[in-house]
Design an enzyme around this catalytic site. Structure first.
Site: not given
Ligand code: DX5
Ligand code: ZN
Length: 221
Positions: A7, A32, A34, A36, A65, A67, A136, A174
């Site tokens: 990540s 990966h 992330d 957000m 991913h 979020m 998660m 993850d």
């Protein structure tokens, strides 16, 4: 073989391109990423523009991913930015089947993620349509947190559900993965294992990724 997806949340943000090149050389399988939004999780990271720039430095799959609240609004942007796998949270999508079909309509792989407190019952219907389930094992929002111990049993239960599916969706784990617990996570059934702080907090990426892979695969029969 288990896949390792570092990540980049824990990478040096001033040198993201170089960091991706370094982990690719070190043996990373997927990148990966992330995303957000400060609403679904209490942190803000990067959007499609940065991902699009990073797309130029590697051909490794981008495992994005999301979020973010109401992810349908941004699926097309992330696909166009270069996402290969787009994962959304069941807690963030009101019409999850529509979201999953939207992701697949662009030709991307569709993933669905569950927070630690969300039951596997929540995927009973959508499991028929997904390419990947992301469990998660920390509360999403930050890198470097501790693995929630009861997640191991959840991973094992998730694997049991997935193997009954004719299309064999992948199981990704993850949060809080390290050299010590990756063997147990792999044995519980994870196919793809995310590692942020464990990789980017280490001195030697090739050594760390090799050790993660060795420990993940050593428990296999
Ligand atoms: C957490 C993110 C994770 C995180 C993993 O919200 O989804 O991908 O970066 O980082 P580590 O491996 O440090 O827990
Ligand atoms: Zn993640």
């Amino acid at each position: 073989m288990k896949l390792i997806a570092p990540s980049i949340l824990s990478a040096d943000g001033s040198r993201l391109g170089e960091e991706i090149t370094a982990i690719e050389k070190a043996g990373a399988d997927w990148i990966h990423i992330d995303v957000m939004d400060g609403t679904f999780v209490p942190n803000i990271t990067m959007g499609p523009a940065i991902i699009s720039s990073l797309r130029k430095v590697t051909k490794l799959p981008f495992d994005v991913h999301l979020m973010i609240a109401d992810p349908d609004r941004y699926v097309e942007s992330f696909f166009k930015a270069g996402a290969d796998i787009i994962t959304v949270h069941v807690e963030a999508s009101t019409h999850l089947h529509r979201t999953v079909e939207l992701i697949k309509s662009f030709g991307a792989k569709a993933g669905v993620s569950l927070n630690p407190a969300t039951s596997l019952d929540q995927i009973a219907e959508i499991i028929h349509y997904i390419d990947l389930l992301l469990i998660m094992t920390v509360n999403p929002g930050f890198g470097g947190q501790q693995f929630i111990g009861t997640s191991l049993a959840k991973i094992a239960r998730a694997k049991k559900m997935l193997v009954t599916m004719p299309h064999q969706p992948l199981l990704e784990v993850d949060g809080g993965v390290n050299l010590k617990n990756i063997g147990d996570i792999a044995q519980a059934g994870a196919d793809v294992i995310v590692a942020g702080a464990a990789v980017f907090g280490s001195e030697d990426y090739p050594k760390t990724i090799t050790a993660l892979k060795t420990n993940a695969n050593s428990t296999l029969a």
